[in-house]
Design a protein around this motif. Sequence first.
Motif, mmCIF file in Angstrom:
data_model
loop_
_atom_site.group_PDB
_atom_site.id
_atom_site.type_symbol
_atom_site.label_atom_id
_atom_site.label_comp_id
_atom_site.label_asym_id
_atom_site.label_seq_id
_atom_site.Cartn_x
_atom_site.Cartn_y
_atom_site.Cartn_z
ATOM 1 N N TRP A 261 0.812 -1.215 0.000
ATOM 2 C CA TRP A 261 0.000 0.000 0.000
ATOM 3 C C TRP A 261 0.851 1.275 0.000
ATOM 4 O O TRP A 261 0.384 2.336 -0.388
ATOM 5 N N LEU A 262 2.127 1.154 0.377
ATOM 6 C CA LEU A 262 2.993 2.330 0.382
ATOM 7 C C LEU A 262 3.381 2.768 -1.034
ATOM 8 O O LEU A 262 3.811 3.901 -1.236
ATOM 9 N N VAL A 263 3.251 1.855 -2.005
ATOM 10 C CA VAL A 263 3.642 2.183 -3.385
ATOM 11 C C VAL A 263 2.426 2.201 -4.305
ATOM 12 O O VAL A 263 2.542 2.020 -5.511
ATOM 13 N N ARG A 264 1.257 2.455 -3.722
ATOM 14 C CA ARG A 264 0.009 2.408 -4.487
ATOM 15 C C ARG A 264 -0.056 3.462 -5.584
ATOM 16 O O ARG A 264 -0.871 3.347 -6.516
ATOM 17 N N LYS A 265 0.782 4.495 -5.502
ATOM 18 C CA LYS A 265 0.767 5.543 -6.524
ATOM 19 C C LYS A 265 1.610 5.188 -7.752
ATOM 20 O O LYS A 265 1.582 5.920 -8.735
ATOM 21 N N GLU A 266 2.353 4.082 -7.698
ATOM 22 C CA GLU A 266 3.217 3.685 -8.809
ATOM 23 C C GLU A 266 2.687 2.399 -9.445
ATOM 24 O O GLU A 266 2.831 1.310 -8.879
ATOM 25 N N PRO A 267 2.058 2.496 -10.631
ATOM 26 C CA PRO A 267 1.479 1.302 -11.267
ATOM 27 C C PRO A 267 2.480 0.180 -11.515
ATOM 28 O O PRO A 267 2.128 -0.995 -11.418
ATOM 29 N N LEU A 268 3.732 0.526 -11.841
ATOM 30 C CA LEU A 268 4.736 -0.508 -12.094
ATOM 31 C C LEU A 268 5.069 -1.308 -10.840
ATOM 32 O O LEU A 268 5.675 -2.378 -10.929
ATOM 33 N N LEU A 269 4.654 -0.802 -9.675
ATOM 34 C CA LEU A 269 4.881 -1.519 -8.418
ATOM 35 C C LEU A 269 3.611 -2.172 -7.886
ATOM 36 O O LEU A 269 3.635 -3.329 -7.476
ATOM 37 N N TRP A 270 2.482 -1.444 -7.911
ATOM 38 C CA TRP A 270 1.284 -2.071 -7.347
ATOM 39 C C TRP A 270 0.832 -3.260 -8.186
ATOM 40 O O TRP A 270 0.207 -4.195 -7.653
ATOM 41 N N ILE A 271 1.154 -3.274 -9.476
ATOM 42 C CA ILE A 271 0.805 -4.430 -10.295
ATOM 43 C C ILE A 271 1.533 -5.687 -9.814
ATOM 44 O O ILE A 271 0.982 -6.792 -9.848
ATOM 45 N N LEU A 272 2.756 -5.539 -9.309
ATOM 46 C CA LEU A 272 3.502 -6.679 -8.790
ATOM 47 C C LEU A 272 2.879 -7.192 -7.499
ATOM 48 O O LEU A 272 2.644 -8.400 -7.334
ATOM 49 N N HIS A 273 2.612 -6.287 -6.571
ATOM 50 C CA HIS A 273 2.016 -6.680 -5.289
ATOM 51 C C HIS A 273 0.643 -7.325 -5.497
ATOM 52 O O HIS A 273 0.340 -8.373 -4.899
ATOM 53 N N LEU A 274 -0.178 -6.708 -6.339
ATOM 54 C CA LEU A 274 -1.533 -7.217 -6.555
ATOM 55 C C LEU A 274 -1.515 -8.577 -7.245
ATOM 56 O O LEU A 274 -2.301 -9.471 -6.897
#
Length: 394
Positions: A261-274
């Motif tokens: 949730w700390l990187v929710r503003k960066e799509p290249l990162l939240w796509i990995l977590h999700l």
Amino acid sequence: MQATSTSALGGINRISQLFGYPFRIFFLSMTVLALFAIPVWVLQVSGSIQLPLAMPGLFWHQHEMLFGFLSAAIAGFLLTAVCVWTQTERTHGIRLALLWSVWLAGRLLLALGADLPDWLVQGVNLAFLPLVMVDAGWRIWRARQKRQLMILVVLGLLWLMQIGFVSRLDAAFSYGALIVAMTLISIIGGRITPAFSTGWLRQRGLDSSAVKTIPALDMATLFSMVLLLVSLVTGWQTATAVLAILAATLMLVRLAGWKGWLVRKEPLLWILHLSILWVPVALVLLAGSIVAGWPAAAWTHAAGTGAVGGLILGVIARVSLGHTGRPLVLPKGMVAAFIAIHLAVLVRVLTAFGVIPWHPGIGGSTALWLFAYSVFLIQYTGILTSPRPDGRPG
């Protein structure tokens, strides 16, 4: 005449560029396969077309997504990353073209080889993963990077699942391959996701120490996944259900430590977590299929479409930018593609449970999948076929 010659030369240069680095040709090829195999399977099942497939339609669909699509993604990522890890010369040119030709031949033989001998179709398809492992393995061995050997071991398990699948056409081996795929996600995703998140937070002056990784927890997750694979393939259902819940719990604890949730503003990162979040979801659905009779299609598509399809889309979007010397800024439409791939798996899982009727559910999830990978194809073909802006090789 001059214009024609210039155009032809430009086309040759673009083709040559594709074989300048493994990720270029394999990411582009697996995207084309992703856009071809899904609608062909839907049309095949509906009776709209009848290709001379070398195996029954459902098994062809499973094989192409697990050992065609996934294997190309693995080759593109691993053979690119291992050159960086080991500081060795990349596989490129004729050598890469020959490796890719083996992959392509496998796709063509399975799609059109109904009248060909099984030994030929199976032999060509079974040749690809060992060639990838040899290419990566000798680099890792020469660099004495024992940490990377686990990836080769897991790839070996994936190959064993492929052997079992093509020789016996048994769903147990396709299920096993999905477990291996999620194990690879656990290893590779477990390295890049917290590392990339930490780097992003640090660059913005935020608290990067909030992202936690625990090596013992990583190993426990890996061990539980391997045990799960063994129990699933051998048919020990009670152990499979228990191990699936255990592995899901361990994976959720890891994800919580990575603080997505700390990187929710960066799509290249939240796509990995999700995308990785679909791993524990799939494992819980797997346990439910054994204990409560939930449909197997729910966990297999949570794993295959959500975890595998989602993570691959996120990784290739990032790697294709970074390794071509471009800033990590997503091209137009890619955020919508990321959202679409996760809507696709949600629709497909709900369809498996009967919440959404079969025909609109299959059609909707297929359309969302096609949209996601079509956007990548449109936006990244030029990137993958063009020289690096900084003039460096590859």
